[in-house]
Scaffold this motif. Sequence first.
Motif, PDB file in Angstrom:
ATOM      1  N   ALA A  42       0.833  -1.198   0.000  1.00  0.00           N
ATOM      2  CA  ALA A  42       0.000   0.000   0.000  1.00  0.00           C
ATOM      3  C   ALA A  42       0.869   1.250   0.000  1.00  0.00           C
ATOM      4  O   ALA A  42       1.951   1.261   0.586  1.00  0.00           O
ATOM      5  CB  ALA A  42      -0.898  -0.001   1.231  1.00  0.00           C
ATOM      6  N   PRO A  43       0.413   2.307  -0.645  1.00  0.00           N
ATOM      7  CA  PRO A  43       1.127   3.580  -0.522  1.00  0.00           C
ATOM      8  C   PRO A  43       1.117   4.042   0.930  1.00  0.00           C
ATOM      9  O   PRO A  43       0.098   3.920   1.623  1.00  0.00           O
ATOM     10  CB  PRO A  43       0.321   4.532  -1.404  1.00  0.00           C
ATOM     11  N   PHE A  87       5.935   8.406  -4.935  1.00  0.00           N
ATOM     12  CA  PHE A  87       4.982   9.217  -5.669  1.00  0.00           C
ATOM     13  C   PHE A  87       4.889  10.604  -5.041  1.00  0.00           C
ATOM     14  O   PHE A  87       4.787  10.730  -3.822  1.00  0.00           O
ATOM     15  CB  PHE A  87       3.582   8.595  -5.635  1.00  0.00           C
ATOM     16  N   ALA A 103       3.516   9.951 -11.739  1.00  0.00           N
ATOM     17  CA  ALA A 103       3.489   8.563 -12.189  1.00  0.00           C
ATOM     18  C   ALA A 103       4.363   7.657 -11.321  1.00  0.00           C
ATOM     19  O   ALA A 103       4.305   6.438 -11.457  1.00  0.00           O
ATOM     20  CB  ALA A 103       3.924   8.472 -13.639  1.00  0.00           C
TER      21      ALA A 103
ATOM     22  N   TYR B  33     -11.685   7.249  -0.024  1.00  0.00           N
ATOM     23  CA  TYR B  33     -11.301   7.350  -1.425  1.00  0.00           C
ATOM     24  C   TYR B  33     -11.101   5.948  -1.990  1.00  0.00           C
ATOM     25  O   TYR B  33     -10.614   5.067  -1.273  1.00  0.00           O
ATOM     26  CB  TYR B  33      -9.975   8.110  -1.587  1.00  0.00           C
ATOM     27  N   GLN B  37      -5.056   0.607  -9.250  1.00  0.00           N
ATOM     28  CA  GLN B  37      -3.671   0.569  -9.695  1.00  0.00           C
ATOM     29  C   GLN B  37      -3.436  -0.705 -10.490  1.00  0.00           C
ATOM     30  O   GLN B  37      -3.440  -1.800  -9.940  1.00  0.00           O
ATOM     31  CB  GLN B  37      -2.703   0.643  -8.516  1.00  0.00           C
ATOM     32  N   GLN B  41       1.637   0.422 -12.774  1.00  0.00           N
ATOM     33  CA  GLN B  41       1.091   1.724 -13.144  1.00  0.00           C
ATOM     34  C   GLN B  41       0.932   2.614 -11.924  1.00  0.00           C
ATOM     35  O   GLN B  41       1.150   2.180 -10.784  1.00  0.00           O
ATOM     36  CB  GLN B  41      -0.273   1.539 -13.827  1.00  0.00           C
ATOM     37  N   GLY B  42       0.552   3.845 -12.184  1.00  0.00           N
ATOM     38  CA  GLY B  42       0.319   4.777 -11.095  1.00  0.00           C
ATOM     39  C   GLY B  42      -1.055   4.585 -10.481  1.00  0.00           C
ATOM     40  O   GLY B  42      -1.781   3.643 -10.802  1.00  0.00           O
ATOM     41  N   LEU B  43      -1.387   5.489  -9.602  1.00  0.00           N
ATOM     42  CA  LEU B  43      -2.663   5.435  -8.891  1.00  0.00           C
ATOM     43  C   LEU B  43      -3.710   6.242  -9.652  1.00  0.00           C
ATOM     44  O   LEU B  43      -3.523   7.431  -9.891  1.00  0.00           O
ATOM     45  CB  LEU B  43      -2.492   5.999  -7.485  1.00  0.00           C
ATOM     46  N   PHE B  45      -7.345   7.722  -9.493  1.00  0.00           N
ATOM     47  CA  PHE B  45      -8.419   8.073  -8.568  1.00  0.00           C
ATOM     48  C   PHE B  45      -9.762   7.702  -9.169  1.00  0.00           C
ATOM     49  O   PHE B  45     -10.049   8.014 -10.326  1.00  0.00           O
ATOM     50  CB  PHE B  45      -8.363   9.575  -8.260  1.00  0.00           C
ATOM     51  N   LEU B  88      -5.074  -3.787  -8.628  1.00  0.00           N
ATOM     52  CA  LEU B  88      -5.173  -3.590  -7.184  1.00  0.00           C
ATOM     53  C   LEU B  88      -6.114  -2.425  -6.946  1.00  0.00           C
ATOM     54  O   LEU B  88      -5.958  -1.368  -7.573  1.00  0.00           O
ATOM     55  CB  LEU B  88      -3.798  -3.232  -6.616  1.00  0.00           C
ATOM     56  N   PHE B  90      -7.327   0.125  -4.145  1.00  0.00           N
ATOM     57  CA  PHE B  90      -7.008   0.646  -2.822  1.00  0.00           C
ATOM     58  C   PHE B  90      -8.130   1.542  -2.320  1.00  0.00           C
ATOM     59  O   PHE B  90      -8.700   2.341  -3.062  1.00  0.00           O
ATOM     60  CB  PHE B  90      -5.724   1.469  -2.857  1.00  0.00           C
ATOM     61  N   PHE B 104      -3.795   4.607   3.396  1.00  0.00           N
ATOM     62  CA  PHE B 104      -4.243   3.571   2.476  1.00  0.00           C
ATOM     63  C   PHE B 104      -4.380   2.218   3.162  1.00  0.00           C
ATOM     64  O   PHE B 104      -3.569   1.846   4.023  1.00  0.00           O
ATOM     65  CB  PHE B 104      -3.248   3.413   1.319  1.00  0.00           C
ATOM     66  N   GLY B 105      -5.395   1.471   2.734  1.00  0.00           N
ATOM     67  CA  GLY B 105      -5.501   0.081   3.111  1.00  0.00           C
ATOM     68  C   GLY B 105      -4.538  -0.758   2.285  1.00  0.00           C
ATOM     69  O   GLY B 105      -3.887  -0.254   1.369  1.00  0.00           O
ATOM     70  N   GLU B 106      -4.465  -2.053   2.594  1.00  0.00           N
ATOM     71  CA  GLU B 106      -3.534  -2.948   1.918  1.00  0.00           C
ATOM     72  C   GLU B 106      -3.993  -3.332   0.514  1.00  0.00           C
ATOM     73  O   GLU B 106      -3.255  -3.930  -0.235  1.00  0.00           O
ATOM     74  CB  GLU B 106      -3.321  -4.215   2.751  1.00  0.00           C
ATOM     75  N   ARG B 109      -6.725  -7.267  -4.371  1.00  0.00           N
ATOM     76  CA  ARG B 109      -6.189  -7.627  -5.693  1.00  0.00           C
ATOM     77  C   ARG B 109      -7.243  -8.417  -6.448  1.00  0.00           C
ATOM     78  O   ARG B 109      -7.612  -9.521  -6.050  1.00  0.00           O
ATOM     79  CB  ARG B 109      -4.911  -8.448  -5.567  1.00  0.00           C
TER      80      ARG B 109
END
Lengths: 111, 113
Positions: A42-43, A87, A103, B33, B37, B41-43, B45, B88, B90, B104-106, B109
């Motif tokens: 997780a982030p 990030f 990114a 939120y 992901q 790749q990035g996050l 929203f 994933l 989140f 963030f949660g874990e 997947r």
Amino acid sequence: GQSLEQPSEVTAVEGAIVQINCTYQTSGFYGLSWYQQHDGGAPTFLSYNALDGLEETGRFSSFLSRSDSYGYLLLQELQMKDSASYFCAVTPRGSNYQLIWGAGTKLIIKP
Amino acid sequence: DSGVTQTPKHLITATGQRVTLRCSPRSGDLSVYWYQQSLDQGLQFLIQYYNGEERAKGNILERFSAQQFPDLHSELNLSSLELGDSALYFCASSLREYTGELFFGEGSRLTVL
């Protein structure tokens, strides 16, 4: 538009110092955040700069310069466990305050 | 441990199916939120709720929906699943409505076969 740019990958040596840059184009924002994410994890929130200047938290420091549209995360005394993606994100002013994310930068640490 | 709980941790399903992902925010946090992901790749929203009300929408597909309940937990519903929905997912929470500090949660997947 609003965007953030980070290098896709940075390599450093264990014990060294590394700087991860984040440049942004946004009309205005409240602050710059940094997050760490290990592979499959997780982030995790690292830091938030609301004001220009340097914020230090242990081995990690974060810097913001609004006049230069630039920020960075500085990691000192690198450890193998620091290998992760990092990030940056800004909290924009406006009707939609959702974080705008870079990114990510994959930090590879070599022994 | 961020204090944000997501279930299930792993989910494998077939194309065309529907799944529900659940999130319990940190105690006291009012904002939830959802992020997607994909591999390497990035996050991205998806959506935000604050104290039960939708606050912001991102790149959320029409096949996806979410809600936040009176006890502040949230669910993300994904329907008519496609292979490309494998990712994933989140959930994050925060005390304030607008903030740069999210917890963030874990993650859940999701694998669509």
